[in-house]
Design a protein around this motif. Structure first.
Motif, PDB file in Angstrom:
ATOM      1  N   LEU A  44      -0.713  36.521  73.917  1.00  0.00           N
ATOM      2  CA  LEU A  44      -1.009  37.625  73.010  1.00  0.00           C
ATOM      3  C   LEU A  44      -1.061  38.968  73.736  1.00  0.00           C
ATOM      4  CD1 LEU A  44      -3.742  36.093  70.668  1.00  0.00           C
ATOM      5  CD2 LEU A  44      -1.503  36.982  69.968  1.00  0.00           C
ATOM      6  N   ARG A  55       4.245  39.102  67.355  1.00  0.00           N
ATOM      7  CA  ARG A  55       3.209  38.731  68.306  1.00  0.00           C
ATOM      8  C   ARG A  55       2.330  37.563  67.864  1.00  0.00           C
ATOM      9  NH1 ARG A  55       1.440  41.263  72.635  1.00  0.00           N
ATOM     10  NH2 ARG A  55       2.675  43.125  72.070  1.00  0.00           N
ATOM     11  N   TYR A  56       1.949  37.495  66.615  1.00  0.00           N
ATOM     12  CA  TYR A  56       0.950  36.515  66.198  1.00  0.00           C
ATOM     13  C   TYR A  56       1.550  35.223  65.627  1.00  0.00           C
ATOM     14  CZ  TYR A  56      -2.335  40.327  66.836  1.00  0.00           C
ATOM     15  OH  TYR A  56      -3.075  41.340  67.391  1.00  0.00           O
ATOM     16  N   PRO A  59       1.163  32.191  68.483  1.00  0.00           N
ATOM     17  CA  PRO A  59      -0.251  31.848  68.645  1.00  0.00           C
ATOM     18  C   PRO A  59      -0.868  31.213  67.410  1.00  0.00           C
ATOM     19  CG  PRO A  59       0.176  33.977  69.617  1.00  0.00           C
ATOM     20  CD  PRO A  59       1.428  33.581  68.887  1.00  0.00           C
ATOM     21  N   ALA A  60      -0.500  31.708  66.220  1.00  0.00           N
ATOM     22  CA  ALA A  60      -1.036  31.124  64.988  1.00  0.00           C
ATOM     23  C   ALA A  60      -0.568  29.683  64.830  1.00  0.00           C
ATOM     24  CB  ALA A  60      -0.612  31.964  63.785  1.00  0.00           C
TER      25      ALA A  60
END
Length: 245
Positions: A44, A55-56, A59-60
């Motif tokens: 991140l 970006r997310y 990670p999500a």
């Protein structure tokens, strides 16, 4: 020879009384969760030019994969089914592929000189390097001898072939205080910290140190990690330091 066997059996009986293999409780879940979250946070924090998707997104997805794994084994890793095994391997693979992609973009930025700030590039290189240590340590941990659940819940005679040979696997004929902690003596099996140590030494020495890869997949993974660490250390960081000068 009989005296030697008797001594070994005495050591093993004494050690097994003190060190049953995690008392069949299974390995603690928390270290793996913390390692995974650390890798996610490092991703991140990467500069936007090193991300292949928004970006997310990754990670999500990684958090979504982690949640059911925690639900299956919230404290100790004692249960496993085909789905949980697939999810855990997918999670590690996703982190690993995204980190290698970030490394590729980092090298591209270095070669084409698209990086505006040498300090930012240096920091990104350190993030990629640290993530590599974590993800390869997790990969070794997931694959060796059937994974963390199998290593503690299955009798040693039924364990799959080992991917790594640790020093504890050879210490049964050493002095007593060393032999008591050997695999043959006390039914020792490696935990996540052991695999993270293997990953650290491989990424700094670019070769095995005290733990030897045995299987083809272990050798392949260690080779990829060594090459990635070498690129990061000798090319990316060197370029960033040059920019700073």
């Amino acid at each position: 020879m009989q005296n030697g066997d008797r001594t070994l059996n005495d050591h093993r009986a004494r050690a097994l009384q003190r060190f049953p293999r995690h008392e069949r409780r299974g390995e603690a879940r928390l270290p793996a969760v913390l390692a995974t979250l650390a890798a996610i946070l490092l991703y991140l924090a990467l500069p936007g030019q090193l991300l292949v998707v928004p970006r997310y997104v990754l990670p999500a997805l990684e958090v979504l994969l982690l949640i059911p794994l925690i639900a299956v084994n919230p404290r100790r890793m004692t249960r496993q089914n085909r789905l949980s095994r697939t999810l855990s391997l997918t999670l590690v693979g996703l982190i690993g592929v995204s980190n290698l992609a970030a490394l590729g973009l980092l090298v591209d930025a270095m070669v084409t000189e698209r990086a505006d700030d040498g300090g930012s590039l240096l920091l990104a290189a350190l993030q990629v390097w640290a993530t590599g240590i974590i993800v390869f340590g997790l990969a070794y941990w997931e694959l060796d001898r059937g994974g963390p659940v199998v290593r503690t819940q299955v009798d040693r005679s039924e364990l799959p072939l080992a991917d790594f040979r640790f020093s504890q696997d050879e210490n049964h004929d050493a002095v007593e205080e060393v032999a008591d902690g050997a695999s043959r003596s006390c039914d020792w099996v490696p935990t996540l910290m052991d695999y993270l140590y293997v990953s650290v030494t491989n990424s700094t020495a670019f070769s095995p140190t005290d733990t030897m890869p045995l299987s083809t997949r272990a050798k392949a993974l260690m080779a990829v990690e060594s090459i990635a660490a070498l690129i990061t250390s000798l090319l990316v960081i060197a370029h960033a330091v040059g920019v700073l000068d």
